[in-house]
Design an enzyme around this catalytic site. Structure first.
Site, PDB file in Angstrom:
ATOM      1  N   HIS A 295       0.870  -1.181   0.000  1.00  0.00           N
ATOM      2  CA  HIS A 295       0.000   0.000   0.000  1.00  0.00           C
ATOM      3  C   HIS A 295       0.909   1.234   0.000  1.00  0.00           C
ATOM      4  O   HIS A 295       2.038   1.178   0.489  1.00  0.00           O
ATOM      5  CB  HIS A 295      -0.830  -0.057   1.295  1.00  0.00           C
ATOM      6  CG  HIS A 295      -1.880   0.984   1.432  1.00  0.00           C
ATOM      7  ND1 HIS A 295      -1.619   2.242   1.910  1.00  0.00           N
ATOM      8  CD2 HIS A 295      -3.210   0.959   1.166  1.00  0.00           C
ATOM      9  CE1 HIS A 295      -2.742   2.937   1.940  1.00  0.00           C
ATOM     10  NE2 HIS A 295      -3.724   2.184   1.497  1.00  0.00           N
TER      11      HIS A 295
ATOM     12  N   ASP B  78       2.849  -4.930   7.958  1.00  0.00           N
ATOM     13  CA  ASP B  78       1.648  -4.109   7.771  1.00  0.00           C
ATOM     14  C   ASP B  78       0.463  -5.059   7.849  1.00  0.00           C
ATOM     15  O   ASP B  78       0.165  -5.783   6.899  1.00  0.00           O
ATOM     16  CB  ASP B  78       1.717  -3.395   6.411  1.00  0.00           C
ATOM     17  CG  ASP B  78       0.412  -2.661   6.089  1.00  0.00           C
ATOM     18  OD1 ASP B  78      -0.560  -2.814   6.845  1.00  0.00           O
ATOM     19  OD2 ASP B  78       0.375  -1.951   5.068  1.00  0.00           O
TER      20      ASP B  78
ATOM     21  N   GLN C 285      -4.821  -5.371   6.947  1.00  0.00           N
ATOM     22  CA  GLN C 285      -5.879  -6.229   6.419  1.00  0.00           C
ATOM     23  C   GLN C 285      -5.933  -7.600   7.088  1.00  0.00           C
ATOM     24  O   GLN C 285      -6.913  -8.323   6.911  1.00  0.00           O
ATOM     25  CB  GLN C 285      -5.699  -6.424   4.897  1.00  0.00           C
ATOM     26  CG  GLN C 285      -5.738  -5.146   4.087  1.00  0.00           C
ATOM     27  CD  GLN C 285      -7.118  -4.488   4.064  1.00  0.00           C
ATOM     28  OE1 GLN C 285      -8.120  -5.090   4.449  1.00  0.00           O
ATOM     29  NE2 GLN C 285      -7.169  -3.242   3.629  1.00  0.00           N
TER      30      GLN C 285
ATOM     31  N   LYS D 164     -10.864  -0.864  10.369  1.00  0.00           N
ATOM     32  CA  LYS D 164     -11.113  -2.001   9.470  1.00  0.00           C
ATOM     33  C   LYS D 164     -11.566  -3.227  10.265  1.00  0.00           C
ATOM     34  O   LYS D 164     -11.748  -4.304   9.702  1.00  0.00           O
ATOM     35  CB  LYS D 164      -9.839  -2.337   8.684  1.00  0.00           C
ATOM     36  CG  LYS D 164      -9.390  -1.217   7.738  1.00  0.00           C
ATOM     37  CD  LYS D 164      -8.226  -1.649   6.906  1.00  0.00           C
ATOM     38  CE  LYS D 164      -7.449  -0.500   6.324  1.00  0.00           C
ATOM     39  NZ  LYS D 164      -8.129   0.186   5.240  1.00  0.00           N
TER      40      LYS D 164
ATOM     41  N   CYS E   5      -4.947   2.505  -3.598  1.00  0.00           N
ATOM     42  CA  CYS E   5      -3.729   3.048  -2.968  1.00  0.00           C
ATOM     43  C   CYS E   5      -2.536   2.106  -3.163  1.00  0.00           C
ATOM     44  O   CYS E   5      -1.735   1.910  -2.234  1.00  0.00           O
ATOM     45  CB  CYS E   5      -3.941   3.334  -1.486  1.00  0.00           C
ATOM     46  SG  CYS E   5      -5.203   4.561  -1.179  1.00  0.00           S
TER      47      CYS E   5
HETATM   48  N1  C6P Z   1      -6.369   0.467   2.741  1.00  0.00           N
HETATM   49  C1  C6P Z   1      -8.166   0.185   1.158  1.00  0.00           C
HETATM   50  O1  C6P Z   1      -9.246   0.498   0.649  1.00  0.00           O
HETATM   51  P1  C6P Z   1      -5.159   3.623   7.122  1.00  0.00           P
HETATM   52  O2  C6P Z   1      -5.740   4.444   6.004  1.00  0.00           O
HETATM   53  O3  C6P Z   1      -4.000   4.312   7.771  1.00  0.00           O
HETATM   54  O4  C6P Z   1      -6.174   3.124   8.068  1.00  0.00           O
HETATM   55  O5  C6P Z   1      -4.608   2.296   6.412  1.00  0.00           O
HETATM   56  C2  C6P Z   1      -3.659   2.357   5.393  1.00  0.00           C
HETATM   57  C3  C6P Z   1      -3.412   1.001   4.834  1.00  0.00           C
HETATM   58  C4  C6P Z   1      -2.165   0.426   4.991  1.00  0.00           C
HETATM   59  N2  C6P Z   1      -1.897  -0.818   4.565  1.00  0.00           N
HETATM   60  C5  C6P Z   1      -2.832  -1.557   3.946  1.00  0.00           C
HETATM   61  C6  C6P Z   1      -2.498  -2.943   3.513  1.00  0.00           C
HETATM   62  C7  C6P Z   1      -4.104  -1.029   3.735  1.00  0.00           C
HETATM   63  O6  C6P Z   1      -5.017  -1.771   3.118  1.00  0.00           O
HETATM   64  C8  C6P Z   1      -4.402   0.286   4.180  1.00  0.00           C
HETATM   65  C9  C6P Z   1      -5.737   0.898   3.900  1.00  0.00           C
HETATM   66  C10 C6P Z   1      -7.698   0.912   2.374  1.00  0.00           C
HETATM   67  O7  C6P Z   1      -7.470  -0.713   0.699  1.00  0.00           O
HETATM   68  C11 C6P Z   1      -7.800   2.401   2.230  1.00  0.00           C
HETATM   69  S1  C6P Z   1      -6.726   3.035   1.017  1.00  0.00           S
END
Ligand code: C6P
Length: 536
Positions: free
Chosen positions: A112, A189, A192, A215, A355
């Site tokens: 991401h 990370d 998910q 999430k 993203c």
């Molecule tokens: N992905 C998606 O629709 P935040 O925004 O900080 O809560 O998470 C960022 C992030 C980091 N790593 C991974 C693997 C992610 O999937 C995400 C967030 C969302 O896929 C929003 S872009």
């Protein structure tokens, strides 16, 4: 379904919510916990001596304890952040301080943006080098290449546990072993993975792990950074201010104990209450049950979707080491147009780059549709999705670059708007002035990161006149039609006209209602034009 949809107030109206990778919905229990926090417990923490302040402090610390137990960590090792993004920025800033020129940071090609951009910034600042573990044609990480990439020069390995695009679950434990052999730190990370499967930081052997509350049924604005105590103790804080200090003089300061050393300022207390309630909710359902349920939905959806002509799955074909995230493309339909069509069936999915732009350029595709399941989704939800995709494919036919009338604008249009709609469809199907110009006066390229529309505008001037204007690029129907209409309109006009051309005029050219989310698509060509004209 392993949990009642009725637990989630927002789902009561029949919405089929399949955008859980983006953010999950919240059960009544979590909403109530936040309400009760404000009604019964609200005071600042670690500051007041009065009873209410103590109550808030106990609750906030209990939330840390709950998270620590949930991921197999110690209390001191759990730092609350705004979310995954902040956790990764904290790590890049703090670990980056020790990097020297030539040190290497190993990421993967399926990261991401939040696990790429902070490292790019720090690498540039410190003269470090970024390396990327490749993604194979089976949408898995190439572990052989990983062993070659992780060397004595590697100081940091940071990899996504469950890809938000492909659904792939990566062997982070194996990668951690590779990292530790060369004394590098391993960051996971887990944005998910933590919502969907039991995750234990000790089992993964990682040094750091980050994830977001929103999430996993918790509110937005609260997330977690796990760090090994010994490492956190040696690291510099990221933010400075109240609560993170031990002692402050006019000249200097020393740092508080863990985890508070990394939690400067008044934290998100209601968010912490919500996160604790969310974890309780997930545990009542059972993390194993959540995993199994996700796998069943994914297996069923993979089978049904891949049987539809013109649908191509972008991700592993089986559910082995795969989470409940399915990306796919539909031949001839831009993901942005497709997601709007599904929205008309009350099905919420995401379309675009999710993203993860570098992954899409590696795969050579202009975005995908993505469905992602959670504990409240049902087999019926999958059936409804599959029916809607079939309908979309049936209506659209297999002809590339075709567009159905219903998704470009609502059906209840005035007679005049109907004429405009036909015109928009015509400009999308047969764009005017769509060609690369080799000899131009100015050229500019713009991207709409929301859905991946890309437009390059070329302008050739003769004196003050626009002698020729053209565009290239690809994207959804609205962005392509508006580029065609705009360039057609500006041909032969003068430079000042082009500079003055405004948003209302673009909407006027389109002549149909443009929804809020499509505004950026509609105006991308104008933005590109204006940037190009700045150089004249
Ligand atoms: N992905 C998606 O629709 P935040 O925004 O900080 O809560 O998470 C960022 C992030 C980091 N790593 C991974 C693997 C992610 O999937 C995400 C967030 C969302 O896929 C929003 S872009």
């Amino acid at each position: 379904m392993i949990t009642a949809k009725e637990d989630f107030p927002i789902l009561k109206n029949g919405l089929i919510y399949l955008d859980n990778s983006s953010t999950s919905q919240k059960p009544a229990k979590v909403i109530l916990a936040i309400k009760e926090y404000y009604e019964q417990d609200n005071a600042n923490v670690h500051r007041g001596i009065y009873k209410l302040a103590q109550k808030a402090t106990v609750l906030y610390e209990k939330a840390h304890e709950t998270v620590a137990k949930f991921i197999g960590a110690d209390f001191e090792e759990v730092i609350f952040t705004k979310g995954t993004t902040e956790g990764l920025n904290l790590l890049a800033y703090s670990l980056g301080k020790n990097l020297k020129a030539g040190d290497e940071i190993v990421l993967s090609e399926m990261e991401h943006h939040s696990n790429i951009v902070p490292w790019q910034q720090i690498a540039e600042e410190r003269g470090a080098v970024l390396k990327f573990i490749p993604v194979t044609k089976y949408f898995r990480l190439d572990l052989e290449k990983a062993t070659e990439l992780i060397t004595e020069k590697t100081k940091i390995v940071s990899v996504v546990h469950l890809s938000n695009v492909l659904g792939t679950i990566n062997p982070v434990k194996e990668l951690a072993e590779m990292a530790h052999k060369v004394d590098a730190v391993m960051i996971v990370d887990a944005a998910q993975s933590v919502p969907h499967m039991p995750v234990d930081v000790k089992e993964l052997s990682c040094d750091f792990m980050v994830f977001s509350g929103h999430k996993m049924c918790a509110p937005t604005g609260i997330g977690v950074l796990y760090g090994r105590k010994g490492l956190l103790e040696k690291m510099q804080p990221f933010l400075f201010g109240g609560d993170m200090i031990r002692e402050v003089s006019f000249e200097r300061a020393s740092w508080n104990d863990l985890p508070w050393k990394f939690e400067a300022g008044t934290p998100n207390l209601a968010g912490a209450a919500g996160l604790m309630a969310a974890i309780e909710y997930l545990q009542e359902t059972g993390m194993e049950n959540i995993t199994t349920h996700g796998q069943e939905l994914t297996a069923y959806a993979l089978e049904k979707l891949s049987a539809i002509p013109d649908v191509t799955i972008v991700g592993p074909a089986s559910t082995e080491n795969r989470g409940p995230v399915i990306s796919f493309t539909v031949e001839g339909i831009h993901p942005h147009d497709a997601s709007e069509m599904l929205d008309k069936e009350n099905i919420a999915v995401r379309g675009g780059f999710h993203c993860a732009m570098p992954l899409f350029s590696k795969l050579g595709i202009d975005g995908s549709l993505r469905v992602s399941f959670y504990l409240y989704n049902t087999m019926e939800d999958v059936d409804r999705l599959v029916e809607a995709v079939k309908k979309m494919v049936g209506e659209m036919g297999t002809e590339t670059n075709t567009i159905n009338r219903s998704e470009i604008a609502p059906s209840d249009l005035t007679e005049e708007q109907e004429i405009y709609k036909e015109n928009v469809i015509d400009h999308y199907k047969s764009p005017r002035n769509k060609k690369e110009m080799l000899q131009y006066t100015v050229k500019h390229r713009e991207v709409n990161p929301l859905c991946g529309d890309i437009i390059t505008i070329y302008v050739k001037t003769e004196g003050n006149n626009i002698e020729e204007i053209s565009f290239t690029g690809n994207g959804c129907a609205i962005s392509q039609a508006s580029a065609s209409l705009l360039t057609e309109n500006l041909k032969g006009k003068n430079v000042e006209d082009a500079k003055r051309f405004n948003q209302q005029e673009v909407f006027g050219l389109l002549g149909i209602p443009i929804s809020h989310t499509r505004t950026k698509c509609a105006l991308l060509s104008l933005k590109t034009l204006h940037h190009a004209m700045e150089e004249i």
